[in-house]
Design a protein around this motif. Structure first.
Motif, PDB file in Angstrom:
ATOM      1  N   ILE A 176       0.841  -1.119  -0.171  1.00 22.65           N
ATOM      2  CA  ILE A 176      -0.081   0.061  -0.032  1.00 22.65           C
ATOM      3  C   ILE A 176       0.842   1.065   0.100  1.00 22.65           C
ATOM      4  N   ASP A 182      -3.231   6.727   6.019  1.00 18.34           N
ATOM      5  CA  ASP A 182      -4.587   5.670   5.588  1.00 18.34           C
ATOM      6  C   ASP A 182      -3.937   4.534   5.252  1.00 18.34           C
ATOM      7  N   CYS A 183      -2.738   4.489   4.849  1.00 19.99           N
ATOM      8  CA  CYS A 183      -1.975   3.363   4.287  1.00 19.99           C
ATOM      9  C   CYS A 183      -1.511   2.254   5.503  1.00 19.99           C
ATOM     10  N   HIS A 228      -2.708   2.966   8.570  1.00 24.89           N
ATOM     11  CA  HIS A 228      -4.269   2.526   9.299  1.00 24.89           C
ATOM     12  C   HIS A 228      -4.944   1.038   8.390  1.00 24.89           C
ATOM     13  N   MET A 229      -4.701   1.066   6.944  1.00 26.36           N
ATOM     14  CA  MET A 229      -5.398   0.023   6.574  1.00 26.36           C
ATOM     15  C   MET A 229      -4.640  -1.522   6.727  1.00 26.36           C
ATOM     16  N   SER A 230      -3.338  -1.372   6.878  1.00 22.91           N
ATOM     17  CA  SER A 230      -2.541  -2.468   7.111  1.00 22.91           C
ATOM     18  C   SER A 230      -2.560  -2.824   8.479  1.00 22.91           C
ATOM     19  N   GLU A 283      -5.497  -2.973  10.230  1.00 18.14           N
ATOM     20  CA  GLU A 283      -6.762  -3.793  10.297  1.00 18.14           C
ATOM     21  C   GLU A 283      -6.397  -4.955   9.497  1.00 18.14           C
ATOM     22  N   HIS A 331     -12.644   8.159   1.990  1.00 16.19           N
ATOM     23  CA  HIS A 331     -11.756   6.909   1.895  1.00 16.19           C
ATOM     24  C   HIS A 331     -11.763   6.291   3.044  1.00 16.19           C
ATOM     25  N   LEU A 332     -11.884   6.837   4.310  1.00 13.52           N
ATOM     26  CA  LEU A 332     -11.725   6.278   5.571  1.00 13.52           C
ATOM     27  C   LEU A 332     -12.817   4.771   5.755  1.00 13.52           C
ATOM     28  N   TYR A 341     -12.188   1.905   3.170  1.00 14.74           N
ATOM     29  CA  TYR A 341     -11.219   0.944   3.527  1.00 14.74           C
ATOM     30  C   TYR A 341     -11.464   0.361   4.759  1.00 14.74           C
ATOM     31  N   HIS A 342     -12.148   0.774   5.558  1.00 10.35           N
ATOM     32  CA  HIS A 342     -12.715   0.117   6.818  1.00 10.35           C
ATOM     33  C   HIS A 342     -13.783  -1.039   6.194  1.00 10.35           C
ATOM     34  N   CYS A 397     -11.610  -3.646   4.550  1.00 11.84           N
ATOM     35  CA  CYS A 397     -11.185  -4.681   5.538  1.00 11.84           C
ATOM     36  C   CYS A 397     -12.004  -5.514   6.329  1.00 11.84           C
TER      37      CYS A 397
END
Length: 197
Positions: free
Chosen positions: A38, A47-48, A50-52, A54, A180-181, A184-185, A188
């Motif tokens: 990401i 955000d990258c 955060h995503m990882s 999760e 975006h938040l 991607y939540h 995930c």
């Protein structure tokens, strides 16, 4: 779950199909024993990470570890993990690449060192035009790495390189990031449910 997302964020209705396809693409990447990489800049870099986070451990549910390679006495203290690498957090490699190479190639360099065919790049750019993210996506396509982009309404240059582009219906940076938040939540959460039940 998609209905809950769209109830809370009705503006995302216009990209519902791409969001669902994105969840399927991520799920299939992990089921095929590949990984996700990401990248993004500024708020998108956060955000990258955060995503990882999760994906690397339980998000909405505790993921049991049944792997016989993990010592039995450790299993209750670990959770099922999905390999998601935020290129944004590789500080030493990032700064060395910026110092020694063209800054626009920084993520491409890291992708080149880490990716294998069948992996997935999640490219996050509110405009879709960030040069370092765009170059990373260009290289990804050459290496047989699929590209899922998260952008604003236009999709920018990333759109043409993406296997799937989730273009949220905003153009101003902070408004794009605000959408975006939840996207991607959702991704995930959906992937977690698909893989861990």
């Amino acid at each position: 779950m998609i209905n809950d997302l769209l109830t809370r964020y009705p503006a995302l209705k216009e990209c519902e199909n791409d969001i669902s396809k994105g969840a399927e693409l991520i799920t299939n990447t992990f089921l095929n024993k590949n990984k996700v990489l990401i990248c993004g800049n500024g708020g998108s870099a956060a955000d990258c990470d955060h995503m990882s986070g999760e994906l690397l451990k339980g998000f909405l549910s505790k993921r049991s570890v049944c792997d016989e390679n993990v010592p039995e006495d450790m299993r209750e203290y670990l959770q099922g993990s999905l390999p998601a690498v935020p290129l944004t957090s590789l500080t030493s490699a990032l700064t060395a690449s910026i110092n020694d190479l063209e800054p626009e190639m920084v993520y491409a360099q890291l992708l080149y060192g880490l990716a294998v065919k069948g992996d997935l790049l999640i490219a996050v750019s509110t405009s879709g035009n960030a040069e370092n993210v765009y170059n990373c996506a260009r290289l990804a396509r050459s290496l047989g790495v699929k590209v899922l982009s998260l952008t604003g309404k236009s999709g920018g240059k990333l759109y043409e390189l993406s296997d799937i582009a989730i273009r949220v219906p905003e153009s101003e940076t902070y408004k794009v990031q605000e959408l975006h938040l939840p996207v991607y939540h959702y991704l995930c959460a959906c992937v977690e449910k698909n893989i861990f039940g």
